[in-house]
Write an enzyme that holds these catalytic residues in place. Sequence first.
Site, mmCIF file in Angstrom:
data_model
loop_
_atom_site.group_PDB
_atom_site.id
_atom_site.type_symbol
_atom_site.label_atom_id
_atom_site.label_comp_id
_atom_site.label_asym_id
_atom_site.label_seq_id
_atom_site.Cartn_x
_atom_site.Cartn_y
_atom_site.Cartn_z
ATOM 1 N N ASN A 181 0.832 -1.199 0.000
ATOM 2 C CA ASN A 181 0.000 0.000 0.000
ATOM 3 C C ASN A 181 0.877 1.263 0.000
ATOM 4 O O ASN A 181 2.094 1.193 -0.002
ATOM 5 C CB ASN A 181 -0.947 -0.020 1.201
ATOM 6 C CG ASN A 181 -2.295 0.603 0.893
ATOM 7 O OD1 ASN A 181 -2.372 1.624 0.207
ATOM 8 N ND2 ASN A 181 -3.360 0.008 1.401
ATOM 9 N N HIS B 186 23.268 1.804 13.103
ATOM 10 C CA HIS B 186 24.492 2.534 13.442
ATOM 11 C C HIS B 186 25.051 2.001 14.752
ATOM 12 O O HIS B 186 24.296 1.614 15.646
ATOM 13 C CB HIS B 186 24.206 4.031 13.553
ATOM 14 C CG HIS B 186 23.679 4.621 12.289
ATOM 15 N ND1 HIS B 186 24.479 4.941 11.223
ATOM 16 C CD2 HIS B 186 22.417 4.930 11.911
ATOM 17 C CE1 HIS B 186 23.748 5.434 10.244
ATOM 18 N NE2 HIS B 186 22.479 5.431 10.635
ATOM 19 N N ALA C 45 -1.014 -1.203 9.021
ATOM 20 C CA ALA C 45 -0.639 0.183 8.757
ATOM 21 C C ALA C 45 0.296 0.726 9.832
ATOM 22 O O ALA C 45 0.113 0.470 11.020
ATOM 23 C CB ALA C 45 -1.889 1.053 8.670
ATOM 24 N N THR D 227 10.828 -5.393 16.951
ATOM 25 C CA THR D 227 12.233 -5.323 17.333
ATOM 26 C C THR D 227 12.879 -6.700 17.490
ATOM 27 O O THR D 227 14.085 -6.791 17.684
ATOM 28 C CB THR D 227 12.391 -4.570 18.666
ATOM 29 O OG1 THR D 227 11.654 -5.262 19.683
ATOM 30 C CG2 THR D 227 11.872 -3.142 18.548
#
Length: 202
Positions: free
Chosen positions: A84, A114, A141, A164
Amino acid sequence: MTQYERMTAGLIYDPGDEEIMKEQSALGDGLWEFNQLKPSQAKEKEQYMKEVFAECGENCYIELPFRANWGGKHLHLGNNVYVNFNLTIVDDGHIYVGDSAMIGPNVTIATANHPIQPELRAKALQYNKDVHIGKNVWIGAGVIIVPGVTIGDNSVIGGGSVVTRDIPAGVVAAGNPCRVLREIGPHDDEFFYKNERIDWEL
């Protein structure tokens, strides 16, 4: 070992390296042109996806705009993938999306990271870890997926989640950080939303 070779090996490298920047800049120009295509220009859209993406299966569709700092060069799409509006991918590393996966609007998938060590970060160094999204996965979404994550086949990631860590196959997961809420089971074979029954005759 060149910086480009370090990049592809998943090691710490300098993303501002001249060789890297030259290729990335050209891909950025191509992506800008891709995002100017009209909804009716389906053939031109498919041509870009087939030529630029690392892999693009059959019957894949992306709603524009699409953001990718390597133009999608490191994006692998299986068959029948739907994306989407406003997908953002940080595709310095590779992103693998399985067959029949659906990605909702405003999703971010990142492979670049990083170092925590301040001196290295001050030099704008980074490293990349690939992301794997299984077959028939639904990403809701506004989901954010961080580097190195794997999401198993058939799972659903609820809207607004921040993924995560790895998510197993066949579950509903949501939250920040994203966690497994339950397995997909018999209730889902009977109801499509709360207690609204599926009309299988459809």
